[in-house]
Design an enzyme around this catalytic site. Sequence first.
Site, short mmCIF file in Angstrom:
data_model
loop_
_atom_site.label_atom_id
_atom_site.label_comp_id
_atom_site.label_asym_id
_atom_site.label_seq_id
_atom_site.Cartn_x
_atom_site.Cartn_y
_atom_site.Cartn_z
N ASP A 1 0.59 -1.06 -0.12
CA ASP A 1 0.32 -0.05 0.38
C ASP A 1 0.89 0.96 0.36
OD1 ASP A 1 0.54 -1.32 2.67
OD2 ASP A 1 -0.43 1.01 3.51
N GLU B 1 -0.14 -1.24 5.41
CA GLU B 1 1.23 -0.56 6.95
C GLU B 1 0.94 1.11 6.85
OE1 GLU B 1 5.56 0.76 7.84
OE2 GLU B 1 4.19 1.63 6.17
#
Length: 425
Positions: free
Chosen positions: A96, A189
């Site tokens: 991400d 994350e």
Amino acid sequence: MTAEKKTHERSVTLVNRDRLLERFLRYVQIDTTANPDTDQYPSSPGQRLLGSQLCKELAAMSITDAVQDDHALVWGTVPASDGGNSPTVALVAHLDTSPESPGAGVKPQVIDAYAGGDIPLPAGGQISVASSPSLLELIGKTLVTTDGSTLLGGDDKAGVAIIMELAQTLIENPHLLHGPVRLLFTCDEEIGRGTDKIDLRQVDAMVAYTIDGGGSSMIDVETFSADAATVRFIGHNIHPSIGKGRMVNAIRAACDFVAALPRETCTPETTEDREGFIHAHSIGGGVGEASVEMILRSFDSEDLKRYTQQIETLANKIADQTPGMKVEVSVRRQYRNLREGLEELPESVSFAEEAFVRLGRTPSRMIIRGGTDGSQLTEKGLPTPNLSSGQHNIHAVTEFACLDEMAEAVEHLIEMLSLWSKQKI
């Protein structure tokens, strides 16, 4: 020339820079922006899409256990080339990108042999040397930026590309000695959920490394300890035409609370190095109810207790100033300083340092004013330092990555894995 010297030179010349660059450019053009406003995991469909692509690429390399699990995490293993009986090392990067800046429609531009000076961006603005002093050390290097309208996504697709290129390099060169190398690509994350779905029994490693750091030749050995807090003011809403003596305005109390927080000594705007902070980053609600979202950060975990007491005392004081106002403070543990767990396996850092030295580089132990997946993995019992991946200006549309530093990261991993290979279990 010694055999050891020859081995080092081979690892340097083996890295396929063109292929590494192609990987990186391919990955950054997939929108994987994390979405903090949903409970879905992963929080955005692009993370599953990129993970699926990685899984196919790993399988094409002949990694037989490559799989994307139900949570969109991607797993795989490069089999040992050293005959076995050496520790498994896990390498971790996240799919991400930060929701703090736009991440869709990335248009990367490659600057070969950067000549120095400010870098103009096609969509407007520039990456200035004044605001990005690391550019002074990158003259002659290959840089990758965006057009200035989006993030690049080097955080952490640089790490993803490095691990993928490492895997292919090891498979193509079986003479490079290493134990089992577990590959793991995580989701979300950037919004603090990167390790939520990780089963350490599946990782099954002695040590792990997140490839999620800036620059080159750095080892992040400390992170903040972190908690999150919500301060919820509960008032009473009534039509404003009859509000006198009856309305209890929660949003006014929330604003008073934020305004009363310390400004000069304990905010992100006024702290640096090892100084911690209290950060009010979001406020919302209405007359009847309003909430302030906060993060508490310090390198000393004990400071978080003091910060919690400080905001509880202030919140109650603000509520007491308005008859009928109620307040609730909830604090959630996030992660703890990486240092506390790395002390259990000092080789996790010393081998990384030795690998840099073997390559003729000077390693630097660094601290992060933030956290990584490694913070939580370490707290769970898997020592996980963070290593350089050539990222710069993360979370900003002026973000850029350095291909030379990414290639150096691959070289470093080859050397470090050879050191772990010599440790028999």
